[in-house]
Design an enzyme around this catalytic site. Structure first.
Site, short mmCIF file in Angstrom:
data_model
loop_
_atom_site.label_atom_id
_atom_site.label_comp_id
_atom_site.label_asym_id
_atom_site.label_seq_id
_atom_site.Cartn_x
_atom_site.Cartn_y
_atom_site.Cartn_z
N PRO A 89 -5.77 -9.17 5.38
CG PRO A 89 -6.21 -11.29 4.36
CD PRO A 89 -5.66 -10.47 5.53
NE ARG A 154 9.71 3.83 -5.61
CZ ARG A 154 9.63 4.56 -6.54
NH1 ARG A 154 8.37 5.41 -6.15
NH2 ARG A 154 9.91 4.84 -7.76
N1 ADE Z 1 -1.90 -11.19 4.97
C1 ADE Z 1 -2.40 -12.14 4.29
N2 ADE Z 1 -3.00 -11.46 3.25
C2 ADE Z 1 -2.66 -10.10 3.28
C3 ADE Z 1 -3.16 -9.14 2.46
N3 ADE Z 1 -3.84 -9.32 1.22
N4 ADE Z 1 -2.79 -7.84 2.65
C4 ADE Z 1 -2.18 -7.73 3.97
N5 ADE Z 1 -1.80 -8.49 4.85
C5 ADE Z 1 -2.13 -9.96 4.44
#
Ligand code: ADE
Length: 251
Positions: A89, A154
Site C-alpha cells: 500500500p 492483455r
Molecule cells: N499489499 C497489501 N495491500 C496492498 C495494496 N493495496 N496494493 C498493493 N499491495 C498490497
C-alpha cells in the site's frame, strides 16, 4: 514477456492467470509465468520465512535470507534482466500508464509479501519499485500480482482478439492524451422491459456512432471521475460534446 512471481502461495497467482485472456496469452506463447516459493530457500527444519519485528508491535516481517536466495534463483533461471516489483500500500498507485510501461518490458519479477511486509533492507537492495493497487489494505501481494499480470497480459500484441481491442477500453491511449472512461455498451434485444437501445447505435452511421460514444465517454468521465478531466484543456469539439451530454443528462 516473462513474469516470475515470488510468493508463499505461487500457485494462487498461477490459478488466477490460467483463464480467459491471460490463459490464452500463455497458450499463445506471449507470456511465460513462473512461480517461486521463498520457503523452498529457507533453512532449518521449520523452513522459517518470517520473524517478529524489532521494536515490537503486531504481525511478522518476512526474513531477508529466504527472499534473497529465492530472488537469486529467479535471476539465475534466465539471463534477461528483470524489473523487480514489490506490492505494498506504500507503493506508487497503479494506473493504465504504468501498466503500459510495464507491459513493454521483457521481464518482470513480482514479489508478494505477507504479514506486515518485508525487511526494509531488502527493498533498498533488491527491489526496483513498489506498486499499490489502491488505497486499501490486502493481506498479501498475491491479488495485486494477479491484477498486474492480467493488465499487462492483455496489452501483449496478439493477446486480444480483434473484437477485444484494448485501445477502446477505459483509459485506452487517446490521441488527444485524455484518460477517459469507456462509453456504455448494448446488445440484443433492442427493446426490453428495462429500456431500449439508443437509436444512434442502430443507425449504421459510423461517424454519428463515434460522436455519440465520445460524448458518453466524456460525460461519464466528467460525472464519475471529475479529477481525470480538465474542462478548460478540452478541445473545442470535446467541450461542445461534454456540454451536449450535460444538457441531455442534467445532474
Ligand atoms: N499489499 C497489501 N495491500 C496492498 C495494496 N493495496 N496494493 C498493493 N499491495 C498490497
Amino acid at each position: 514477456m516473462r513474469i516470475d512471481v515470488v510468493s508463499l502461495f505461487p500457485e494462487f497467482v498461477a490459478q488466477m492467470a490460467g483463464h480467459g485472456v491471460v490463459g490464452r496469452a500463455q497458450e499463445r506463447g506471449l507470456l511465460a509465468l513462473h512461480g517461486w516459493n521463498p520457503r523452498d530457500h529457507a533453512e532449518g527444519n521449520y523452513r522459517r520465512v518470517d520473524d517478529r519485528p524489532f521494536g515490537g508491535g503486531p504481525g511478522m516481517v518476512m526474513l531477508l535470507d529466504p527472499l534473497l536466495a529465492c530472488l537469486e534463483a529467479v535471476r539465475a533461471a534466465d539471463p534477461a534482466p528483470a524489473h523487480v516489483i514489490h506490492f505494498s500500500p506504500q507503493g506508487r498507485p497503479l494506473d493504465q500508464a504504468k501498466v503500459r510501461e510495464l507491459a513493454g518490458r521483457d521481464r518482470l519479477v513480482l514479489l508478494c509479501s505477507r504479514y506486515e511486509g518485508v525487511d526494509e533492507r531488502l527493498l533498498a537492495a533488491a527491489v526496483d519499485e513498489e506498486v499499490s493497487i489502491g488505497d486499501y489494505v490486502l493481506s498479501g501481494g498475491e491479488l495485486p500480482a494477479a491484477v498486474l499480470v492480467d493488465a499487462v497480459a492483455r496489452l501483449q500484441p496478439g493477446a486480444l482478439n480483434d473484437a477485444e481491442s484494448a485501445a477502446q477500453d477505459s483509459f485506452g491511449e487517446d490521441p488527444s492524451g485524455l484518460r477517459l472512461l469507456d462509453c456504455p455498451h448494448y446488445t440484443r434485444p433492442v427493446e426490453h422491459a428495462l429500456g431500449s437501445v439508443p437509436e444512434v447505435l442502430l443507425s449504421g452511421n459510423h461517424a454519428a456512432i463515434a460522436r455519440w460514444r465520445r460524448k458518453q465517454a466524456l460525460g461519464r468521465t466528467w460525472t464519475r471521475r471529475p479529477e481525470l478531466l480538465d474542462r478548460d484543456a478540452l478541445s473545442a469539439g470535446d467541450r461542445a460534446l461534454l456540454d451536449e451530454f450535460l444538457a441531455e443528462n442534467p445532474l
